[in-house]
Design a protein around this motif. Structure first.
Motif, mmCIF file in Angstrom:
data_model
loop_
_atom_site.group_PDB
_atom_site.id
_atom_site.type_symbol
_atom_site.label_atom_id
_atom_site.label_comp_id
_atom_site.label_asym_id
_atom_site.label_seq_id
_atom_site.Cartn_x
_atom_site.Cartn_y
_atom_site.Cartn_z
ATOM 1 N N TRP A 79 3.036 -28.767 -21.234
ATOM 2 C CA TRP A 79 3.216 -29.924 -22.124
ATOM 3 C C TRP A 79 4.698 -30.266 -22.290
ATOM 4 O O TRP A 79 5.034 -31.358 -22.735
ATOM 5 C CB TRP A 79 2.542 -29.704 -23.473
ATOM 6 N N ASN A 80 5.576 -29.357 -21.905
ATOM 7 C CA ASN A 80 7.006 -29.656 -21.842
ATOM 8 C C ASN A 80 7.572 -28.796 -20.711
ATOM 9 O O ASN A 80 7.761 -27.586 -20.873
ATOM 10 C CB ASN A 80 7.703 -29.346 -23.169
ATOM 11 N N ARG A 81 7.828 -29.421 -19.578
ATOM 12 C CA ARG A 81 8.274 -28.684 -18.386
ATOM 13 C C ARG A 81 9.324 -29.506 -17.659
ATOM 14 O O ARG A 81 9.181 -30.717 -17.517
ATOM 15 C CB ARG A 81 7.090 -28.386 -17.462
ATOM 16 N N SER A 82 10.379 -28.835 -17.215
ATOM 17 C CA SER A 82 11.449 -29.550 -16.539
ATOM 18 C C SER A 82 12.222 -28.600 -15.639
ATOM 19 O O SER A 82 12.328 -27.404 -15.927
ATOM 20 C CB SER A 82 12.394 -30.191 -17.561
ATOM 21 N N ALA A 83 12.781 -29.140 -14.567
ATOM 22 C CA ALA A 83 13.693 -28.398 -13.696
ATOM 23 C C ALA A 83 14.790 -29.354 -13.246
ATOM 24 O O ALA A 83 14.506 -30.500 -12.878
ATOM 25 C CB ALA A 83 12.961 -27.808 -12.498
ATOM 26 N N VAL A 84 16.028 -28.876 -13.287
ATOM 27 C CA VAL A 84 17.183 -29.685 -12.911
ATOM 28 C C VAL A 84 18.071 -28.859 -11.993
ATOM 29 O O VAL A 84 18.381 -27.696 -12.294
ATOM 30 C CB VAL A 84 17.985 -30.134 -14.150
ATOM 31 N N LEU A 85 18.480 -29.452 -10.876
ATOM 32 C CA LEU A 85 19.416 -28.833 -9.945
ATOM 33 C C LEU A 85 20.764 -29.535 -10.084
ATOM 34 O O LEU A 85 20.840 -30.764 -10.030
ATOM 35 C CB LEU A 85 18.897 -28.944 -8.510
ATOM 36 N N VAL A 86 21.828 -28.744 -10.266
ATOM 37 C CA VAL A 86 23.168 -29.287 -10.457
ATOM 38 C C VAL A 86 24.046 -28.863 -9.290
ATOM 39 O O VAL A 86 24.161 -27.669 -8.986
ATOM 40 C CB VAL A 86 23.791 -28.800 -11.773
ATOM 41 N N SER A 87 24.660 -29.834 -8.646
ATOM 42 C CA SER A 87 25.627 -29.556 -7.586
ATOM 43 C C SER A 87 27.005 -29.412 -8.212
ATOM 44 O O SER A 87 27.503 -30.337 -8.848
ATOM 45 C CB SER A 87 25.633 -30.676 -6.546
ATOM 46 N N LEU A 88 27.640 -28.248 -8.051
ATOM 47 C CA LEU A 88 28.972 -28.055 -8.598
ATOM 48 C C LEU A 88 30.027 -28.775 -7.771
ATOM 49 O O LEU A 88 31.142 -28.995 -8.244
ATOM 50 C CB LEU A 88 29.298 -26.555 -8.680
ATOM 51 N N GLN B 97 23.628 -34.153 -11.464
ATOM 52 C CA GLN B 97 22.411 -33.518 -11.952
ATOM 53 C C GLN B 97 21.204 -34.183 -11.305
ATOM 54 O O GLN B 97 21.053 -35.401 -11.382
ATOM 55 C CB GLN B 97 22.303 -33.636 -13.475
ATOM 56 N N HIS B 98 20.367 -33.384 -10.651
ATOM 57 C CA HIS B 98 19.199 -33.910 -9.952
ATOM 58 C C HIS B 98 17.942 -33.366 -10.630
ATOM 59 O O HIS B 98 17.643 -32.176 -10.526
ATOM 60 C CB HIS B 98 19.218 -33.494 -8.482
ATOM 61 N N LYS B 99 17.224 -34.233 -11.307
ATOM 62 C CA LYS B 99 15.972 -33.824 -11.944
ATOM 63 C C LYS B 99 14.890 -33.688 -10.881
ATOM 64 O O LYS B 99 14.666 -34.612 -10.083
ATOM 65 C CB LYS B 99 15.556 -34.841 -13.005
ATOM 66 N N LEU B 100 14.232 -32.540 -10.829
ATOM 67 C CA LEU B 100 13.178 -32.300 -9.856
ATOM 68 C C LEU B 100 11.854 -32.847 -10.369
ATOM 69 O O LEU B 100 11.630 -32.971 -11.572
ATOM 70 C CB LEU B 100 13.044 -30.802 -9.580
ATOM 71 N N HIS C 61 25.826 -24.189 -6.868
ATOM 72 C CA HIS C 61 24.785 -24.906 -7.603
ATOM 73 C C HIS C 61 24.432 -24.151 -8.885
ATOM 74 O O HIS C 61 24.602 -22.933 -8.984
ATOM 75 C CB HIS C 61 23.507 -25.056 -6.772
ATOM 76 N N LEU C 62 23.925 -24.894 -9.842
ATOM 77 C CA LEU C 62 23.248 -24.353 -11.003
ATOM 78 C C LEU C 62 21.834 -24.898 -10.993
ATOM 79 O O LEU C 62 21.579 -25.981 -10.464
ATOM 80 C CB LEU C 62 23.931 -24.785 -12.306
ATOM 81 N N MET C 63 20.912 -24.147 -11.578
ATOM 82 C CA MET C 63 19.560 -24.675 -11.722
ATOM 83 C C MET C 63 19.011 -24.232 -13.063
ATOM 84 O O MET C 63 19.324 -23.136 -13.544
ATOM 85 C CB MET C 63 18.646 -24.217 -10.593
ATOM 86 N N PHE C 64 18.218 -25.100 -13.676
ATOM 87 C CA PHE C 64 17.590 -24.828 -14.959
ATOM 88 C C PHE C 64 16.097 -25.129 -14.839
ATOM 89 O O PHE C 64 15.701 -26.141 -14.265
ATOM 90 C CB PHE C 64 18.185 -25.700 -16.059
ATOM 91 N N PHE C 65 15.297 -24.220 -15.406
ATOM 92 C CA PHE C 65 13.846 -24.438 -15.436
ATOM 93 C C PHE C 65 13.325 -23.957 -16.774
ATOM 94 O O PHE C 65 13.749 -22.925 -17.293
ATOM 95 C CB PHE C 65 13.163 -23.664 -14.313
ATOM 96 N N HIS C 66 12.416 -24.724 -17.360
ATOM 97 C CA HIS C 66 11.702 -24.241 -18.529
ATOM 98 C C HIS C 66 10.296 -24.815 -18.511
ATOM 99 O O HIS C 66 10.034 -25.853 -17.897
ATOM 100 C CB HIS C 66 12.420 -24.607 -19.840
ATOM 101 N N THR C 67 9.391 -24.121 -19.188
ATOM 102 C CA THR C 67 8.045 -24.663 -19.371
ATOM 103 C C THR C 67 7.448 -24.154 -20.670
ATOM 104 O O THR C 67 7.659 -23.009 -21.067
ATOM 105 C CB THR C 67 7.113 -24.300 -18.200
#
Length: 382
Positions: free
Chosen positions: A241-250, A255-258, A226-232
């Motif tokens: 005011w700008n926050r996101s997390a995405v989990l990616v299954s290799l 791509q799964h947006k949390l 898996h890969l995961m990305f988070f920012h805020t």
């Protein structure tokens, strides 16, 4: 002959008021009924590549940035290697002359081998013992982050789009005549374009803009499957005011947006340097996702040009200029505002529902300025 006469007239016009034609105009990428050399009307428009990579076992880290600034008619590039607590920095800048397809800046060259998939980065600074020939191979499709629009009072400070992609590095690095093979180093790149502060700052104040405040975390994470990305981006009250997390299954490249994304940070005593952080969210099917991050060695981002006092992004250095620095990264105060933009090499543990924990690595980037009530940080100057 008619073509030659028309071409001559076009050339003459380009010297007066019409933007010049460049190599990019021969590709079907136009967004406006104008040559690509035209990029709206904001002098702070930019188009940038950013890269990072690391060998967690040996503690070696690389970082690079290459930025194009059409209205400033500049292109610059930055490359750093951090090893054994020392950061070796190669900087270069030159006039763009409106030609955005030429991505060589002094000793640093970037090639897009396969768009959205494979890029090559070369550095040849023999005089200071830094050379590299590195190829980045994406592990999945890039993720488009939510558009960033930020204002201070009525003035637009940022308005940009970014895509982020994690991958593996292959190639070699030579540092002080010692060559090191690079094989399956984990890393992340991003591409961003739009408007953000560049070069010399505007001296005109914005009335009633309020105190300076910026709380930024950006965390790409690597696991075996898996890969995961988070920012805020948080405001002073801790609202993202700008926050996101995405989990990616290799396994299936999905791509799964949390949703219901939140984070729990802790800091080293007496500092704003993050020590640990947990990120929480839920998959669309309701399963909880949690990542626990433990921060290790700190990497100042001045080596990539960010917040550098004289070689920051978009600063005018002349027709062509290069610069080199060697900096001890373990010999500066954590609360020094000059290095407020930094990232930390981190271990990561991923928990998906009731599945066994997955172990991996991450880089936790932070830039924290001013008030953040949940963290107990006061406004600047207090």
């Amino acid at each position: 002959m008619p073509w030659a006469k028309l071409h001559a007239n076009s050339t003459s016009a380009s010297h007066s008021c019409t933007p010049m034609l460049t190599q990019a105009d021969d590709f079907p990428i136009h967004q406006l009924p104008e040559p690509i050399a035209t990029a709206g009307t904001d002098r702070n428009f930019y188009d940038r590549y950013y890269f990072q990579g690391y060998d967690a076992a040996q503690g070696t880290m690389i970082g690079a940035a290459l930025g194009v600034y059409p209205h400033l008619d500049l292109i610059d590039a930055h490359f750093m290697i951090q090893q054994d607590g020392v950061q070796h920095r190669v900087f270069a800048s030159r006039h763009l002359r409106s030609e955005r397809m030429d991505l060589q800046v002094g000793p640093i060259t970037l090639q897009v081998l396969k768009p959205l998939q494979q890029l090559r980065l070369q550095v040849n600074d023999e005089a200071h013992g830094v050379q590299a020939d590195l190829t980045f191979n994406g592990l999945s499709a890039p993720i488009e982050e939510p558009r960033f629009t930020h204002r201070a009072g009525p003035r637009t400070i940022m308005d940009l789009t970014r895509m982020t992609q994690s991958g593996l590095w292959e190639g070699s690095i030579t540092l002080n005549s010692q060559q090191q093979s690079v094989s399956h180093w984990r890393g992340t790149r991003d591409r961003s374009w739009g408007v953000r502060p560049l070069g010399a700052r505007d001296g005109q104040p914005v009335p009633d803009a309020g105190p300076t405040q910026w709380y930024w975390l950006w965390v790409p994470m690597h696991f075996e499957d898996h890969l995961m990305f988070f920012h805020t981006n948080d405001d002073a009250h801790g609202n993202g005011w700008n926050r996101s997390a995405v989990l990616v299954s290799l396994k299936d490249q999905q791509q799964h947006k949390l949703y219901d994304v939140r984070f729990e940070p802790s800091y080293r005593p007496g500092t704003q340097q993050m020590d640990r952080c947990s990120v929480h969210g839920k998959l669309p099917d309701g399963r909880p996702v949690r990542v626990d991050l433990h921060c290790g060695e700190i990497v100042p981002k001045q080596g990539e040009g960010y917040s550098h006092p004289s070689w920051g992004h978009g600063f005018y250095q002349g027709p062509l200029a290069t610069h080199f620095e060697r900096v001890d990264t373990r010999n500066w105060a954590l609360n020094d505002l000059a290095n407020v933009h930094r990232h930390a090499m981190s271990s990561a543990s991923l928990h998906i529902g009731d599945e066994p924990a997955r172990q991996g690595q991450a880089t936790l980037e932070q830039m924290l300025l001013g008030e953040h009530a949940p963290s107990g940080f006061p406004p600047l100057g207090h």
